[in-house]
Design a protein around this motif. Structure first.
Motif, PDB file in Angstrom:
ATOM      1  N   ARG A   1       2.843   0.969 -11.561  1.00  0.00           N
ATOM      2  CA  ARG A   1       3.848   1.538 -12.051  1.00  0.00           C
ATOM      3  C   ARG A   1       4.460   2.869 -11.877  1.00  0.00           C
ATOM      4  O   ARG A   1       5.221   3.472 -11.076  1.00  0.00           O
ATOM      5  N   LEU A   2       3.801   4.244 -12.498  1.00  0.00           N
ATOM      6  CA  LEU A   2       3.991   5.422 -12.592  1.00  0.00           C
ATOM      7  C   LEU A   2       4.088   5.786 -10.942  1.00  0.00           C
ATOM      8  O   LEU A   2       4.527   7.126 -10.845  1.00  0.00           O
ATOM      9  N   ASN A   3       2.722   5.443  -9.784  1.00  0.00           N
ATOM     10  CA  ASN A   3       2.853   5.645  -8.484  1.00  0.00           C
ATOM     11  C   ASN A   3       4.299   5.098  -7.851  1.00  0.00           C
ATOM     12  O   ASN A   3       5.297   5.964  -6.891  1.00  0.00           O
ATOM     13  N   ARG A   4       4.620   4.147  -7.965  1.00  0.00           N
ATOM     14  CA  ARG A   4       6.053   3.756  -7.627  1.00  0.00           C
ATOM     15  C   ARG A   4       7.232   3.966  -8.331  1.00  0.00           C
ATOM     16  O   ARG A   4       8.240   4.635  -6.983  1.00  0.00           O
TER      17      ARG A   4
ATOM     18  N   ALA B   1       0.727  -1.065  -0.168  1.00  0.00           N
ATOM     19  CA  ALA B   1      -0.109   0.178  -0.003  1.00  0.00           C
ATOM     20  C   ALA B   1       0.532   1.553  -0.339  1.00  0.00           C
ATOM     21  O   ALA B   1       0.667   1.721  -0.723  1.00  0.00           O
ATOM     22  N   GLU B   2       2.178   0.525   0.941  1.00  0.00           N
ATOM     23  CA  GLU B   2       3.236   2.303   0.907  1.00  0.00           C
ATOM     24  C   GLU B   2       3.972   2.910  -0.482  1.00  0.00           C
ATOM     25  O   GLU B   2       3.791   3.793  -0.737  1.00  0.00           O
ATOM     26  N   LEU B   3       3.745   1.467  -0.856  1.00  0.00           N
ATOM     27  CA  LEU B   3       4.570   1.276  -2.084  1.00  0.00           C
ATOM     28  C   LEU B   3       3.829   1.940  -3.731  1.00  0.00           C
ATOM     29  O   LEU B   3       4.084   2.364  -4.169  1.00  0.00           O
ATOM     30  N   PHE B   4       2.548   1.437  -3.786  1.00  0.00           N
ATOM     31  CA  PHE B   4       1.691   1.844  -4.621  1.00  0.00           C
ATOM     32  C   PHE B   4       0.383   3.359  -4.162  1.00  0.00           C
ATOM     33  O   PHE B   4      -0.305   3.459  -5.090  1.00  0.00           O
ATOM     34  N   ARG B   5       1.061   4.083  -3.377  1.00  0.00           N
ATOM     35  CA  ARG B   5       0.553   4.937  -2.866  1.00  0.00           C
ATOM     36  C   ARG B   5       0.351   6.430  -3.379  1.00  0.00           C
ATOM     37  O   ARG B   5       1.264   6.929  -3.653  1.00  0.00           O
TER      38      ARG B   5
END
Length: 523
Positions: A251-254, A208-212
């Motif tokens: 992936r853009l969020n990550r 959740a934090e990685l793709f927040r």
């Protein structure tokens, strides 16, 4: 089997002797436990009898081998950004798990509304009593109107985007994400954003934090208010439309929006907005600009809009998404070529050339084969939005940011070679640069240079080096073929670095910067 226990069991429970013997075998002949087991599970005696325990001799002849924990092969956690080389918990494993969870939620990335199977029955909709409030409602003081409207828009967005989850996180307070010291508040807000999904396990919390989404740099107001703010603060509008069912958007969020250099550039020069494709707050933008929104190949969609004119000036549409370093360089290249200053002239998009249709009857066999191959490669791909900025580069050098009064003047009938700038001429062309061996970011920095070839070149400098040192390196060892001895400009954030040759690299703001190298062809 003790016949007395069987008789007592039958007298108390009214069972048959066979059932009594079954319960007593299950409890190793303990009468009290057998009776309690009967009342807890009255149908247990009807199940097949459990196989008897093997003897010690049989166990010795047929041992059961259990792997030792010491024999299991674990990779240590990767240090820094080093990728894991095995299929153990690491970057690849996290991404594989994220893809699986996303497919479960969205039905394999096909854009379905949920991950429920075809045989699953939806729970009935619960009854509720609410007060209906529409966007733009004015029920309170003037100071509270914007807050109330934002709350209404947020509630509408949450209802349309469906249940919150790891890959469909709902907007939360931006100031929480800037405060990295309060871990409990951050964890609580993450649970709110994911609808509690992040609290299921430590792995889910990490994903959740990685793709927040980048809540800390997102603007939460309406499109019109964003345009007004962009005009007042002279900032471009940067818009990202996502389809939560497409993993490239995650992936853009990550990778992109978590990059510190990109976040710093966005904070300083853009008003950033991110919407899901079914978010009501982004419908006005999508109706005006995002014409390929129904095509999955057009996601993720990123665009830059001029807040003054509403013109869409640059677009990134569809996969593959750029690498963080490349995207950061493209943002700085845009800022070097475009400006919101009223006295600057931005690049003008030329008319797209019309492709001439070929007569199939006159085509050679090789041309027909090439056309068929191209059609087969394009088959099945949906439409994408064109990048208007690409049309500004389709002709000969079109330089932006020229002052309006200079552009209006007509060029001389016979162009003459412009005299060399005396400051540039005084810079030595015989001082090769040796990169420092120290990699401490407090002492050195890497600077990216983008020249005529388009491929970035990176060099390391000391923060105390003067900007003149950068000019000396390029003049002494020109890394672009055919440009030896040519005069050039170094542009960064709309300023010519020739005016700052005596400033240090740190004072000029070149720490981790991307610099445009523009050669002056005096012909």
């Amino acid at each position: 089997m003790d016949e007395e226990n069987v008789a007592n069991f039958c007298g108390i429970t009214s069972c048959s002797p066979e059932q009594a013997a079954q319960y007593l075998r299950l409890t190793d002949g303990n009468l009290e436990q057998a009776i309690q087991l009967f009342f807890d599970s009255p149908g247990l005696a009807d199940a097949p009898a459990a196989p008897s325990q093997p003897s010690a001799a049989a166990s010795a002849q047929n041992p059961i081998n259990i792997d030792s924990d010491d024999d299991m092969d674990f990779d240590p956690a990767p240090q820094g950004n080093a990728p894991s080389t095995r299929a153990q918990p690491g970057v690849e494993d996290d991404e594989a798990m994220a893809r699986r969870l996303q497919e479960e939620m969205y039905g394999g990335g096909g854009g379905a509304a949920g991950g429920a199977g075809n045989d699953e029955i939806r729970a009935p909709i619960e009854r509720r009593v609410e007060t209906l409030v529409g966007p733009g409602s004015n029920w309170g003081p003037a100071d509270d109107e914007e807050d109330l409207d934002a709350m209404v828009q947020e509630q509408l967005a949450r209802r349309r985007t469906g249940r919150a989850g790891i890959f469909n996180q709902h907007t939360t307070h931006t100031n929480v994400w800037d405060n990295t010291t309060d871990s409990s508040t951050r964890r609580r807000e993450l649970a709110t954003a994911t609808g509690g999904a992040s609290e299921q396990s430590s792995k889910m919390n990490m994903l959740a934090e990685l793709f927040r989404p980048p809540f800390e740099i997102m603007y939460q107001g309406s499109w019109e208010k964003a345009r007004d703010m962009g005009k007042d603060e002279e900032k471009w509008l940067l818009v990202n439309i996502q389809d939560p069912a497409i993993f490239d958007c995650q992936r853009l969020n990550r990778d992109i929006w978590k990059n510190d250099d990109i976040k710093a550039t966005v904070r300083e020069n853009f008003i950033f907005m991110q919407y899901a494709k079914d978010d009501q707050r982004g419908q006005q933008y999508m109706n005006y600009y995002f014409h390929a929104r129904d095509s999955s190949d057009a996601y993720p969609h990123i665009a830059i809009v001029d807040p003054r004119t509403g013109e869409q000036v640059k677009v990134w549409s569809g996969p593959p998404i750029p690498e963080p370093v490349e995207f950061h360089a493209q943002l700085h290249e845009f800022l070097d070529r475009y400006s919101l200053n009223v006295n600057a002239k931005n690049p003008v998009a030329k008319r797209k050339s019309e492709s001439k249709k070929k007569d199939v009857g006159r085509m050679t066999e090789e041309e027909m084969l090439e056309m068929a191959l191209q059609n087969s490669m394009d088959n099945g791909k949906g439409p994408k939005d064109d990048d208007p900025d690409a049309l500004t580069k389709s002709t000969d050098n079109i330089k932006g940011k020229g002052k309006a009064e200079e552009v209006a003047s007509e060029p001389p009938a016979e162009p003459e070679a412009a005299p060399s700038n005396p400051v540039f001429a005084a810079i030595s062309a015989h001082a090769p640069h040796t990169e420092p061996t120290v990699t401490d970011p407090k002492v050195t920095t890497r600077i990216q240079f983008r020249g005529p070839s388009g491929r970035p070149i990176v060099r390391r400098f000391n923060l105390t080096d003067p900007v003149r040192r950068v000019y000396e390196w390029i003049k002494s060892d020109v890394p672009w073929e055919g440009k030896q001895g040519a005069e050039f400009d170094l542009a960064f954030m709309g300023k010519n670095l020739l005016d700052h040759v005596d400033d240090t690299v740190e004072a000029a703001g070149l720490k981790g910067a991307s610099v445009m190298v523009e050669f002056l062809d005096n012909e």
